[in-house]
Design a protein around this motif. Structure first.
Motif, PDB file in Angstrom:
ATOM      1  N   PHE A 156      34.654  44.170  47.841  1.00 18.54           N
ATOM      2  CA  PHE A 156      35.784  43.987  46.916  1.00 18.54           C
ATOM      3  C   PHE A 156      36.482  45.329  46.719  1.00 18.54           C
ATOM      4  O   PHE A 156      35.836  46.350  46.451  1.00 18.54           O
ATOM      5  CB  PHE A 156      35.301  43.388  45.592  1.00 18.54           C
ATOM      6  N   LEU A 157      37.789  45.288  46.863  1.00 18.76           N
ATOM      7  CA  LEU A 157      38.588  46.510  46.881  1.00 18.76           C
ATOM      8  C   LEU A 157      39.582  46.533  45.733  1.00 18.76           C
ATOM      9  O   LEU A 157      40.236  45.509  45.450  1.00 18.76           O
ATOM     10  CB  LEU A 157      39.398  46.563  48.182  1.00 18.76           C
ATOM     11  N   ALA A 190      36.883  44.200  39.991  1.00 18.94           N
ATOM     12  CA  ALA A 190      35.605  43.904  39.329  1.00 18.94           C
ATOM     13  C   ALA A 190      35.571  42.458  38.827  1.00 18.94           C
ATOM     14  O   ALA A 190      34.540  41.780  38.924  1.00 18.94           O
ATOM     15  CB  ALA A 190      35.371  44.877  38.172  1.00 18.94           C
ATOM     16  N   LEU A 191      36.713  41.998  38.328  1.00 18.32           N
ATOM     17  CA  LEU A 191      36.763  40.610  37.850  1.00 18.32           C
ATOM     18  C   LEU A 191      36.600  39.631  39.016  1.00 18.32           C
ATOM     19  O   LEU A 191      35.892  38.625  38.904  1.00 18.32           O
ATOM     20  CB  LEU A 191      38.079  40.347  37.113  1.00 18.32           C
ATOM     21  N   ALA A 192      37.245  39.945  40.136  1.00 19.56           N
ATOM     22  CA  ALA A 192      37.112  39.068  41.311  1.00 19.56           C
ATOM     23  C   ALA A 192      35.669  39.073  41.810  1.00 19.56           C
ATOM     24  O   ALA A 192      35.105  38.026  42.142  1.00 19.56           O
ATOM     25  CB  ALA A 192      38.066  39.526  42.413  1.00 19.56           C
ATOM     26  N   LEU A 193      35.070  40.246  41.824  1.00 16.44           N
ATOM     27  CA  LEU A 193      33.664  40.367  42.248  1.00 16.44           C
ATOM     28  C   LEU A 193      32.769  39.493  41.379  1.00 16.44           C
ATOM     29  O   LEU A 193      31.968  38.689  41.861  1.00 16.44           O
ATOM     30  CB  LEU A 193      33.239  41.832  42.140  1.00 16.44           C
ATOM     31  N   GLN A 194      32.888  39.637  40.078  1.00 14.23           N
ATOM     32  CA  GLN A 194      31.983  38.911  39.193  1.00 14.23           C
ATOM     33  C   GLN A 194      32.278  37.411  39.186  1.00 14.23           C
ATOM     34  O   GLN A 194      31.357  36.602  39.046  1.00 14.23           O
ATOM     35  CB  GLN A 194      32.037  39.479  37.769  1.00 14.23           C
ATOM     36  N   THR A 195      33.538  37.050  39.393  1.00 16.02           N
ATOM     37  CA  THR A 195      33.848  35.620  39.492  1.00 16.02           C
ATOM     38  C   THR A 195      33.203  35.044  40.745  1.00 16.02           C
ATOM     39  O   THR A 195      32.667  33.925  40.738  1.00 16.02           O
ATOM     40  CB  THR A 195      35.374  35.401  39.487  1.00 16.02           C
ATOM     41  N   ALA A 217      36.891  33.408  43.560  1.00 14.22           N
ATOM     42  CA  ALA A 217      36.920  34.818  43.132  1.00 14.22           C
ATOM     43  C   ALA A 217      38.344  35.253  42.794  1.00 14.22           C
ATOM     44  O   ALA A 217      38.590  35.895  41.768  1.00 14.22           O
ATOM     45  CB  ALA A 217      36.356  35.708  44.239  1.00 14.22           C
ATOM     46  N   PHE A 218      39.282  34.858  43.651  1.00 17.83           N
ATOM     47  CA  PHE A 218      40.664  35.295  43.438  1.00 17.83           C
ATOM     48  C   PHE A 218      41.412  34.385  42.455  1.00 17.83           C
ATOM     49  O   PHE A 218      42.601  34.564  42.241  1.00 17.83           O
ATOM     50  CB  PHE A 218      41.391  35.442  44.782  1.00 17.83           C
ATOM     51  N   GLN A 232      47.856  41.270  40.584  1.00 16.34           N
ATOM     52  CA  GLN A 232      46.966  40.846  41.683  1.00 16.34           C
ATOM     53  C   GLN A 232      46.576  42.024  42.573  1.00 16.34           C
ATOM     54  O   GLN A 232      46.852  42.032  43.764  1.00 16.34           O
ATOM     55  CB  GLN A 232      47.604  39.716  42.482  1.00 16.34           C
ATOM     56  N   GLN A 233      45.922  43.009  41.943  1.00 18.84           N
ATOM     57  CA  GLN A 233      45.600  44.249  42.651  1.00 18.84           C
ATOM     58  C   GLN A 233      44.160  44.300  43.156  1.00 18.84           C
ATOM     59  O   GLN A 233      43.555  45.368  43.196  1.00 18.84           O
ATOM     60  CB  GLN A 233      45.884  45.454  41.759  1.00 18.84           C
ATOM     61  N   ALA A 234      43.600  43.138  43.472  1.00 19.07           N
ATOM     62  CA  ALA A 234      42.288  43.115  44.132  1.00 19.07           C
ATOM     63  C   ALA A 234      42.473  42.622  45.555  1.00 19.07           C
ATOM     64  O   ALA A 234      43.352  41.804  45.831  1.00 19.07           O
ATOM     65  CB  ALA A 234      41.331  42.195  43.383  1.00 19.07           C
ATOM     66  N   SER A 235      41.645  43.128  46.458  1.00 20.15           N
ATOM     67  CA  SER A 235      41.548  42.598  47.822  1.00 20.15           C
ATOM     68  C   SER A 235      40.070  42.534  48.165  1.00 20.15           C
ATOM     69  O   SER A 235      39.229  43.083  47.427  1.00 20.15           O
ATOM     70  CB  SER A 235      42.262  43.501  48.831  1.00 20.15           C
TER      71      SER A 235
END
Ligand SMILES: Cc1cc2nc3c(=O)[nH]c(=O)nc-3n(C[C@H](O)[C@H](O)[C@H](O)COP(=O)(O)O)c2cc1C
Length: 288
Positions: free
Chosen positions: A107-108, A141-146, A62-63, A72-75
């Motif tokens: 996912f944040l 959202a990209l990390a979530l969908q990945t 995902a990451f 890299q603003q997803a957590s």
């Protein structure tokens, strides 16, 4: 001879999709593309355990997604504690899969970390403008969908959960979210307990524009789509709020969605974000 994904395209769009191939032409064969075309959300999961190493592998995938400016603003929060999970699930009793899925992630969007980097390196800069919010949302959202696609590739089923945002104050407390960190969506993960069904999509004529935006054909495209969806899976006996909207003779996807959006979601989300440092303005020029 290549079938050029026609079965999968019919399953996804409910009609023959013209890829514009010359006679006898073909597009590359790929099993994963077939699987993506046939993908579906799963809300019921078997008892088959999802091991922790597997979840870590999915999170690593995902990451691995792309990230705006490499900021890299997803957590993500992997909710392992049963009590915290139960508190989240109790907020949304009509979606029991939030509590029953073997794994639950959230996912944040994380606009905080970039601010922290600025402070650590001596270049403090607030990141609460619309740009910071938007970039963090997109990254999450990209990390979530990945994560979704990685999980589905390994035979798992998933269900994103954005209704968390309808209970933003409680969710923020349960997950102890600091300022400038917000949920984009939860994600249920598990091995599917049933086959599920493919949700038909609007035709590409309605969603893909060539060279310039042109939606003059929208009404006709939606009408055809409503009819195809209805022929495959009628929802005429599940009309939304008939006491408010009446009972439609033909009840298709567009009527259902038009009625659905009459009950606003996410009420209180903007105020919660503003109270936690987001201004949604244009960025301020950095102090020199
Ligand atoms: C960002 C996002 C949020 C979603 N939130 C929810 C949710 O809160 N609850 C739920 O049951 N499904 C949720 N879903 C799943 C959608 O309902 C589902 O993707 C849609 O109906 C299309 O079905 P399909 O994914 O099987 O093609 C969400 C999907 C996305 C992408």
């Amino acid at each position: 001879m290549a079938d050029n994904y026609q079965d999968e395209l019919r399953a996804r769009f409910g009609l023959d999709v013209d890829l514009g191939l010359d006679p006898g032409g073909e597009v590359p064969e790929n099993a994963w593309i077939r699987q993506v075309l046939m993908r579906r959300t799963q809300r019921r999961y078997s008892n088959r355990p999802v091991t922790e190493p597997l979840v870590r592998l999915l999170l690593a995938a995902a990451f691995s997604t792309s990230s705006k400016s490499d900021f890299q603003q997803a957590s993500a929060i992997w909710v392992q504690d049963r009590a915290r999970r139960d508190r989240l699930a109790a907020l949304i009793p009509d979606m029991p899969w939030i509590g029953t899925a073997p794994v639950f992630l959230v996912f944040l969007g994380d606009a905080r970390r970039l601010e922290q980097l600025g402070e650590l390196r001596g270049h403090p800069q607030p990141n609460g403008a619309l740009e910071g919010f938007f970039n963090a949302t997109v990254d999450a959202a990209l990390a979530l969908q990945t994560c979704v696609l990685a999980a589905e590739t390994l035979g798992l089923g998933t269900c994103p959960i954005s209704v968390l945002r309808n209970h933003i104050k409680a969710v923020g407390e349960i997950l102890e979210l600091p300022d400038k960190v917000f949920p984009v969506a939860g994600l249920c993960l598990g091995y599917p307990a049933q086959t599920g069904f493919i949700s038909m999509r609007l035709p590409l004529e309605a969603t893909v524009h060539i060279d310039r935006y042109d939606d003059t054909g929208l009404a006709a495209a939606v009408d055809g789509y409503d009819r195809r969806r209805d022929a495959r899976h009628s929802i005429k006996d599940r009309q939304r709020a008939p006491e408010r909207f009446g009972t439609a003779e033909f009840y298709g996807w567009s009527e259902d969605k038009a009625r659905q959006q009459m009950t606003p979601e996410g009420v209180g989300f903007a105020a919660w974000l503003r109270a936690r440092g987001f201004t949604f303005d244009d960025p301020e020029m950095p102090a020199r």
